[in-house]
Motif scaffolding. Sequence first.
Motif, PDB file in Angstrom:
ATOM      1  N   LEU A  43       0.826  -1.204   0.000  1.00 50.19           N
ATOM      2  CA  LEU A  43       0.000   0.000   0.000  1.00 50.19           C
ATOM      3  C   LEU A  43       0.864   1.259   0.000  1.00 50.19           C
ATOM      4  O   LEU A  43       0.558   2.226  -0.693  1.00 50.19           O
ATOM      5  CB  LEU A  43      -0.939  -0.012   1.205  1.00 50.19           C
ATOM      6  N   THR A  46       2.019   1.757  -3.591  1.00 54.47           N
ATOM      7  CA  THR A  46       1.007   2.080  -4.601  1.00 54.47           C
ATOM      8  C   THR A  46       0.170   3.309  -4.284  1.00 54.47           C
ATOM      9  O   THR A  46      -0.411   3.896  -5.187  1.00 54.47           O
ATOM     10  CB  THR A  46       0.049   0.885  -4.814  1.00 54.47           C
ATOM     11  N   ASP A  47       0.092   3.700  -3.015  1.00 55.18           N
ATOM     12  CA  ASP A  47      -0.751   4.830  -2.612  1.00 55.18           C
ATOM     13  C   ASP A  47       0.124   5.986  -2.131  1.00 55.18           C
ATOM     14  O   ASP A  47       0.728   5.900  -1.060  1.00 55.18           O
ATOM     15  CB  ASP A  47      -1.708   4.392  -1.500  1.00 55.18           C
ATOM     16  N   PRO A  48       0.171   7.074  -2.885  1.00 60.84           N
ATOM     17  CA  PRO A  48       1.024   8.195  -2.489  1.00 60.84           C
ATOM     18  C   PRO A  48       0.583   8.857  -1.172  1.00 60.84           C
ATOM     19  O   PRO A  48       1.356   9.573  -0.556  1.00 60.84           O
ATOM     20  CB  PRO A  48       0.913   9.173  -3.661  1.00 60.84           C
ATOM     21  N   GLN A  49      -0.626   8.578  -0.729  1.00 60.98           N
ATOM     22  CA  GLN A  49      -1.118   9.126   0.543  1.00 60.98           C
ATOM     23  C   GLN A  49      -0.541   8.374   1.748  1.00 60.98           C
ATOM     24  O   GLN A  49      -0.537   8.891   2.860  1.00 60.98           O
ATOM     25  CB  GLN A  49      -2.650   9.048   0.591  1.00 60.98           C
ATOM     26  N   MET A  50      -0.096   7.162   1.502  1.00 59.35           N
ATOM     27  CA  MET A  50       0.418   6.329   2.590  1.00 59.35           C
ATOM     28  C   MET A  50       1.902   6.613   2.817  1.00 59.35           C
ATOM     29  O   MET A  50       2.670   6.659   1.861  1.00 59.35           O
ATOM     30  CB  MET A  50       0.247   4.844   2.263  1.00 59.35           C
TER      31      MET A  50
END
Length: 147
Positions: A43, A46-50
């Motif tokens: 995650l 793949t997730d720039p928010q994480m």
Amino acid sequence: MSDNALAGFPARRKARKRAVDVLYEAEQRDEPIRRVLEDRRKLAVTDPQMPGIPEYTFELVDGVAEYLDEVDDVIARCLHSGWYLDRIAAVDRNILRVAAFELRYREDVDAAVAISEAVKIAEVLCGEDSPAFVNGVLQSVSELEKK
């Protein structure tokens, strides 16, 4: 806890806190610890928010996963009469696991540092009685490890 709340944490404390998060999540989802860690890693990629996961978090989580029975046993031996590991609040239990792993298996971490860091994380994540409880149990773990 948001990343902003972690802003004042030193790097290793952030890693310890994230290890507690992963252990807590695995327990709540009733999934293998390493699977949850891998899910978090994927995650984060793949997730720039994480936020990314520090290497020390991987070391702690992997170590707790490998030695979970031994870590839980040493904690259980240090609880007062009438207390059992499953009676401890889940966040407190996982803070204790991370610190007990450091006390028992990480020669590069001073006992006072492991205990202090666990108490500081408990101050942020837990109820008002938790820091003293965490401190007391870990002091006992530390003494047990000296024998």
